[in-house]
Design an enzyme around this catalytic site. Structure first.
Site, PDB file in Angstrom:
ATOM      1  N   HIS A 137       0.807  -1.385   0.608  1.00  0.00           N
ATOM      2  CA  HIS A 137       0.107  -0.079   0.121  1.00  0.00           C
ATOM      3  C   HIS A 137       0.657   1.077  -0.217  1.00  0.00           C
ATOM      4  O   HIS A 137       0.433   2.383  -0.755  1.00  0.00           O
ATOM      5  CB  HIS A 137      -1.088  -0.145   1.210  1.00  0.00           C
ATOM      6  CG  HIS A 137      -1.519   1.477   1.315  1.00  0.00           C
ATOM      7  ND1 HIS A 137      -2.903   1.395   1.045  1.00  0.00           N
ATOM      8  CD2 HIS A 137      -1.119   2.182   1.935  1.00  0.00           C
ATOM      9  CE1 HIS A 137      -3.447   3.346   1.801  1.00  0.00           C
ATOM     10  NE2 HIS A 137      -2.482   3.746   1.684  1.00  0.00           N
ATOM     11  N   GLU A 138       2.045   1.146   0.600  1.00  0.00           N
ATOM     12  CA  GLU A 138       3.016   1.988   0.557  1.00  0.00           C
ATOM     13  C   GLU A 138       3.915   2.502  -0.213  1.00  0.00           C
ATOM     14  O   GLU A 138       3.573   3.640  -0.446  1.00  0.00           O
ATOM     15  CB  GLU A 138       3.831   2.216   2.103  1.00  0.00           C
ATOM     16  CG  GLU A 138       2.960   2.113   3.780  1.00  0.00           C
ATOM     17  CD  GLU A 138       1.808   3.609   3.386  1.00  0.00           C
ATOM     18  OE1 GLU A 138       1.828   4.405   3.353  1.00  0.00           O
ATOM     19  OE2 GLU A 138       1.264   3.400   4.548  1.00  0.00           O
TER      20      GLU A 138
ATOM     21  N   HIS B 124       1.582   4.685  -3.390  1.00  0.00           N
ATOM     22  CA  HIS B 124       2.337   5.890  -2.518  1.00  0.00           C
ATOM     23  C   HIS B 124       2.774   6.297  -3.479  1.00  0.00           C
ATOM     24  O   HIS B 124       2.886   7.855  -4.356  1.00  0.00           O
ATOM     25  CB  HIS B 124       1.823   6.259  -1.044  1.00  0.00           C
ATOM     26  CG  HIS B 124       0.387   5.952  -0.553  1.00  0.00           C
ATOM     27  ND1 HIS B 124      -0.442   6.586  -1.091  1.00  0.00           N
ATOM     28  CD2 HIS B 124       0.610   5.796   0.977  1.00  0.00           C
ATOM     29  CE1 HIS B 124      -1.865   6.307  -0.140  1.00  0.00           C
ATOM     30  NE2 HIS B 124      -1.013   5.804   0.511  1.00  0.00           N
TER      31      HIS B 124
HETATM   32 ZN   LIG Z   1      -2.317   5.014   2.700  1.00  0.00          ZN
END
Ligand SMILES: [Zn+2]
Length: 229
Positions: free
Chosen positions: A99-100, A103
């Protein structure tokens, strides 16, 4: 004065929803932190592989103290993972790490909501700290003619913070969607069971953002309604 019906109807449910979402993300993370991935990837390795598959370059992966303190810092080009995520070889670890990394991919491709968010972070932090001052001053100085101006300045600042929180929502959903897709395509997550676990961990995390937005929105409605009485 504050513990009236409107407060009970608007603020208490929002608070309970937020608390429930926090508990949910912790319990879901803990549950799938005990389930390993067959590929044997750690969170740090998964983040590296996800970024590599998307052609992201120049982003450092750092070990960062805390629990669920994981984040991507677009200014420092640093992906900071908490020890459980960095070292863990579980469904939870690879889900949060990917998830990171999502980003970082958003940053690389200039995904607009992330660009707006990055630009708004400093303003939002300031707004979050100072909105209460003009608001309270306006309440205290009610007999003065400019007190409504003070109150509405405070509410306006708070509304800006709420807008910021709403802008973060698509950024979070998008990062999770990228994570799920790349974890599957790279084989880091290889079974349907693992994919389900990843989805649950990321959905629980998304729920905390939704709860935060709901709580802020209801608080804003509460503030506005109080001025209209
Ligand atoms: Zn996030």
């Amino acid at each position: 004065m504050f513990f009236d019906l409107q407060y009970l109807v608007l603020t208490i449910p929002a608070l309970l929803f937020s608390l429930w979402a926090q508990r949910k993300v912790h319990s879901t993370f803990d549950r799938f932190a005990k389930v390993g991935v067959q590929s044997g990837y750690s969170g740090a390795q998964a983040a590296q592989a996800v970024m590599q598959s998307a052609g992201v370059q120049g982003v450092r992966i750092e070990r960062h103290e805390g629990f669920l303190s994981d984040h991507y810092d677009p200014l420092a080009k640093a992906l900071r993972l908490s020890p459980h995520v960095y070292d863990g070889k579980s469904i939870s670890s690879v889900a949060v790490a990917a998830h990171e990394a999502g980003h970082a991919i958003q940053d690389q491709v200039g995904y607009p909501p992330l660009v707006w968010r990055s630009a708004l972070v400093p303003l939002c932090n300031v707004g979050n700290m100072i909105w209460i001052f003009p608001f309270m001053a306006g309440l205290v100085l009610r007999q003065l003619s400019f007190s409504p101006l003070l109150i509405w300045t405070g509410i306006g600042l708070f509304a800006a913070v709420v807008v910021f929180q709403i802008i973060t929502l698509p950024t979070e959903f998008n990062a999770s969607n990228r994570a799920k897709a790349v974890l599957a395509s790279t084989g880091i997550v290889s079974t349907q069971q693992e994919a389900d676990g990843v989805r649950r961990v990321l959905d629980a995390a998304a729920l905390t953002y939704v709860a935060a937005v709901a709580a802020s929105l209801l608080q804003l409605i509460d503030l506005v309604l109080r001025q209209r009485r």
